[in-house]
Enzyme design. Sequence first.
Site, PDB file in Angstrom:
ATOM      1  N   ARG A 171      45.618  40.081  33.672  1.00 48.26           N
ATOM      2  CA  ARG A 171      44.446  39.205  33.732  1.00 48.26           C
ATOM      3  C   ARG A 171      43.206  39.963  34.194  1.00 48.26           C
ATOM      4  O   ARG A 171      42.094  39.556  33.930  1.00 48.26           O
ATOM      5  CB  ARG A 171      44.689  38.060  34.728  1.00 48.26           C
ATOM      6  CG  ARG A 171      45.642  36.981  34.257  1.00 48.26           C
ATOM      7  CD  ARG A 171      45.988  36.027  35.390  1.00 48.26           C
ATOM      8  NE  ARG A 171      44.863  35.328  35.973  1.00 48.26           N
ATOM      9  CZ  ARG A 171      44.377  34.161  35.539  1.00 48.26           C
ATOM     10  NH1 ARG A 171      44.942  33.573  34.517  1.00 48.26           N
ATOM     11  NH2 ARG A 171      43.352  33.590  36.123  1.00 48.26           N
ATOM     12  N   ARG A 175      37.239  48.767  34.588  1.00 48.91           N
ATOM     13  CA  ARG A 175      36.037  49.127  33.825  1.00 48.91           C
ATOM     14  C   ARG A 175      35.508  50.492  34.242  1.00 48.91           C
ATOM     15  O   ARG A 175      35.423  50.776  35.433  1.00 48.91           O
ATOM     16  CB  ARG A 175      34.937  48.089  34.069  1.00 48.91           C
ATOM     17  CG  ARG A 175      35.349  46.691  33.700  1.00 48.91           C
ATOM     18  CD  ARG A 175      34.202  45.949  33.034  1.00 48.91           C
ATOM     19  NE  ARG A 175      34.630  44.581  32.761  1.00 48.91           N
ATOM     20  CZ  ARG A 175      34.459  43.594  33.617  1.00 48.91           C
ATOM     21  NH1 ARG A 175      33.840  43.791  34.760  1.00 48.91           N
ATOM     22  NH2 ARG A 175      34.880  42.380  33.311  1.00 48.91           N
ATOM     23  N   ARG A 247      53.810  27.952  43.856  1.00 46.26           N
ATOM     24  CA  ARG A 247      53.097  28.322  45.072  1.00 46.26           C
ATOM     25  C   ARG A 247      52.074  27.229  45.334  1.00 46.26           C
ATOM     26  O   ARG A 247      51.480  26.674  44.395  1.00 46.26           O
ATOM     27  CB  ARG A 247      52.356  29.651  44.888  1.00 46.26           C
ATOM     28  CG  ARG A 247      53.253  30.804  44.581  1.00 46.26           C
ATOM     29  CD  ARG A 247      54.159  31.185  45.710  1.00 46.26           C
ATOM     30  NE  ARG A 247      53.443  31.855  46.782  1.00 46.26           N
ATOM     31  CZ  ARG A 247      53.990  32.149  47.956  1.00 46.26           C
ATOM     32  NH1 ARG A 247      55.254  31.801  48.208  1.00 46.26           N
ATOM     33  NH2 ARG A 247      53.288  32.778  48.881  1.00 46.26           N
ATOM     34  N   ARG A 277      42.012  35.160  50.596  1.00 45.42           N
ATOM     35  CA  ARG A 277      40.571  35.293  50.339  1.00 45.42           C
ATOM     36  C   ARG A 277      39.796  34.235  51.099  1.00 45.42           C
ATOM     37  O   ARG A 277      40.378  33.255  51.584  1.00 45.42           O
ATOM     38  CB  ARG A 277      40.277  35.189  48.840  1.00 45.42           C
ATOM     39  CG  ARG A 277      40.749  33.907  48.208  1.00 45.42           C
ATOM     40  CD  ARG A 277      40.503  33.946  46.692  1.00 45.42           C
ATOM     41  NE  ARG A 277      41.041  32.742  46.059  1.00 45.42           N
ATOM     42  CZ  ARG A 277      40.948  32.466  44.778  1.00 45.42           C
ATOM     43  NH1 ARG A 277      40.345  33.297  43.967  1.00 45.42           N
ATOM     44  NH2 ARG A 277      41.471  31.355  44.283  1.00 45.42           N
ATOM     45  N   GLU A 298      41.839  30.903  52.464  1.00 48.56           N
ATOM     46  CA  GLU A 298      42.890  30.458  51.543  1.00 48.56           C
ATOM     47  C   GLU A 298      44.218  31.141  51.868  1.00 48.56           C
ATOM     48  O   GLU A 298      44.301  32.367  51.904  1.00 48.56           O
ATOM     49  CB  GLU A 298      42.431  30.796  50.119  1.00 48.56           C
ATOM     50  CG  GLU A 298      43.260  30.196  49.033  1.00 48.56           C
ATOM     51  CD  GLU A 298      42.611  30.386  47.661  1.00 48.56           C
ATOM     52  OE1 GLU A 298      41.383  30.211  47.523  1.00 48.56           O
ATOM     53  OE2 GLU A 298      43.341  30.739  46.734  1.00 48.56           O
ATOM     54  N   TYR A 346      50.440  28.740  34.030  1.00 54.06           N
ATOM     55  CA  TYR A 346      49.179  28.897  34.726  1.00 54.06           C
ATOM     56  C   TYR A 346      48.051  28.927  33.706  1.00 54.06           C
ATOM     57  O   TYR A 346      47.871  29.892  32.992  1.00 54.06           O
ATOM     58  CB  TYR A 346      49.175  30.174  35.568  1.00 54.06           C
ATOM     59  CG  TYR A 346      47.915  30.264  36.386  1.00 54.06           C
ATOM     60  CD1 TYR A 346      47.557  29.192  37.203  1.00 54.06           C
ATOM     61  CD2 TYR A 346      47.070  31.347  36.324  1.00 54.06           C
ATOM     62  CE1 TYR A 346      46.389  29.217  37.937  1.00 54.06           C
ATOM     63  CE2 TYR A 346      45.904  31.383  37.057  1.00 54.06           C
ATOM     64  CZ  TYR A 346      45.573  30.315  37.861  1.00 54.06           C
ATOM     65  OH  TYR A 346      44.409  30.337  38.582  1.00 54.06           O
ATOM     66  N   ASP A 348      44.015  28.499  32.569  1.00 52.61           N
ATOM     67  CA  ASP A 348      42.603  28.406  32.930  1.00 52.61           C
ATOM     68  C   ASP A 348      42.046  27.121  32.308  1.00 52.61           C
ATOM     69  O   ASP A 348      42.619  26.570  31.362  1.00 52.61           O
ATOM     70  CB  ASP A 348      41.845  29.623  32.396  1.00 52.61           C
ATOM     71  CG  ASP A 348      42.158  30.881  33.212  1.00 52.61           C
ATOM     72  OD1 ASP A 348      42.513  30.738  34.394  1.00 52.61           O
ATOM     73  OD2 ASP A 348      42.048  31.990  32.661  1.00 52.61           O
TER      74      ASP A 348
HETATM   75  N1  UDP Z   1      45.185  40.270  42.492  1.00 54.61           N
HETATM   76  C1  UDP Z   1      45.326  41.209  43.503  1.00 54.61           C
HETATM   77  N2  UDP Z   1      44.234  41.502  44.256  1.00 54.61           N
HETATM   78  C2  UDP Z   1      43.035  40.914  44.087  1.00 54.61           C
HETATM   79  C3  UDP Z   1      42.894  39.964  43.050  1.00 54.61           C
HETATM   80  C4  UDP Z   1      43.998  39.659  42.275  1.00 54.61           C
HETATM   81  O1  UDP Z   1      46.399  41.751  43.725  1.00 54.61           O
HETATM   82  O2  UDP Z   1      42.087  41.234  44.841  1.00 54.61           O
HETATM   83  C5  UDP Z   1      46.390  39.960  41.688  1.00 54.61           C
HETATM   84  C6  UDP Z   1      47.122  38.719  42.204  1.00 54.61           C
HETATM   85  O3  UDP Z   1      48.513  38.922  42.061  1.00 54.61           O
HETATM   86  C7  UDP Z   1      46.642  37.640  41.269  1.00 54.61           C
HETATM   87  C8  UDP Z   1      46.476  38.399  39.950  1.00 54.61           C
HETATM   88  O4  UDP Z   1      46.028  39.691  40.352  1.00 54.61           O
HETATM   89  O5  UDP Z   1      47.562  36.573  41.168  1.00 54.61           O
HETATM   90  C9  UDP Z   1      45.515  37.780  38.985  1.00 54.61           C
HETATM   91  O6  UDP Z   1      44.244  37.701  39.580  1.00 54.61           O
HETATM   92  P1  UDP Z   1      43.259  36.492  39.300  1.00 54.61           P
HETATM   93  O7  UDP Z   1      41.965  36.776  39.945  1.00 54.61           O
HETATM   94  O8  UDP Z   1      43.309  36.161  37.871  1.00 54.61           O
HETATM   95  O9  UDP Z   1      43.978  35.386  40.204  1.00 54.61           O
HETATM   96  P2  UDP Z   1      43.981  33.811  40.133  1.00 54.61           P
HETATM   97  O10 UDP Z   1      42.861  33.363  39.252  1.00 54.61           O
HETATM   98  O11 UDP Z   1      45.338  33.540  39.613  1.00 54.61           O
HETATM   99  O12 UDP Z   1      43.811  33.423  41.569  1.00 54.61           O
END
Ligand code: UDP
Length: 381
Positions: A171, A175, A247, A277, A298, A346, A348
């Site tokens: 996901r 870059r 979760r 976060r 969170e 999951y 979006d």
């Molecule tokens: N992830 C991580 N560190 C970060 C952000 C994301 O390890 O700082 C991992 C984490 O396992 C997460 C996945 O990357 O579930 C996908 O990130 P995304 O931001 O898409 O998370 P979501 O939208 O599911 O909260």
Amino acid sequence: MKVLMVGAGLSCAVIGRKLAEAGMAVTIIDSRSHIGGNCYTERDADTGVMVHIYGPHIFHTDDEEVWNYVNAFTTFKPYQNRVKTTSQGQVFSLPINLHTINQYYRKTMNPTEARAFIEEIADKTIEDPQTFEDQALRFVGRDFYEAFFKGYTEKQWGCSPRDLPASILKRLPVRFNYDDNYFFHKFQGMPEEGYTPMIEAILDHPGIEVKLETTYEPQMAEGYDHIFYSGPLDGFFDFRLGRLGYRTLDFERFADQGDYQGCAVMNYGDRDVPYTRITEHKHFAPWESHEGTVCYREFSRSCEPDDIPYYPIRQVEEKALLGEYVALAEATGGVTFVGRLGTYRYLDMDVTIREALDTAQAFLSAAETGAEMPAFVKSPL
Ligand code: UDP
């Protein structure tokens, strides 16, 4: 045709609207006291800040039809998600970009040099990464994996990244320029007054009746030609085969004055920080200004029966159980399962809307030809 829909979130709102426009009578029930499911937003009475009550929702899509659809119901303001992460005593920019790479390694590389550098430190012995950990080691190397992903992912998912599929990390892009936009989609924005009025507008049709604080019970199906169910798939069957793992999130809400962290989303990559976060909600509406501020710390944990399910886990055991529930659902008839909980994926928001539009179309075609509506328009497996 009379249709009963369970759940007043995005899926049923979008499907219900299409069916109502086609002349069907739609009843939508929801056990909560509000519409919108987990997209629900509400202005905080003290500060005036628009709060994403069930955690941050940022609208982003490549699907022009979906973008036009949501814009027909509300005004979107430009918003670009720029995420930071605190790790090992420093703040870095996410997704990993040229700034992150140069800052972490104290270098001044250009894009070509950075690409070659990452290729050099990446683990090239991993040819076809299957797990989250392998995907990270193959594409960004061990330093970044440990700084940004390992601890965060253990907190988020409650297991080792070795036990998670590579798809979760896919996901996130890497870059080799200074673009720090978290999403790479063509359209991105935030509804000016939050998501609640948008979903209210979708539901605002004379053919749609919404009943809140109404929990679905099987006898309610009587008198309806079809059911759309956006609650948990296993819940529909009274968890008779066991519970699908999720979760859940706990939000520790706090208010303050001024600017708490200077951005909407600050991730915490270190394992010893217990939360994943902090979101500061007023930064999701940069066109507004407020003296006060509302933040969410969170925390992620395993979902117990009375908790709100957020993220379907979908590891090997859950997939096996899911297969059994899918077979049960397909044998049931008269009900179609939709959305994140109904299909245990999951999703979006934009994908949810796309699938809802497709589901409505499939139902209208089936109604016309007399064909049977399937239990799933998009297979959960
Ligand atoms: N992830 C991580 N560190 C970060 C952000 C994301 O390890 O700082 C991992 C984490 O396992 C997460 C996945 O990357 O579930 C996908 O990130 P995304 O931001 O898409 O998370 P979501 O939208 O599911 O909260």
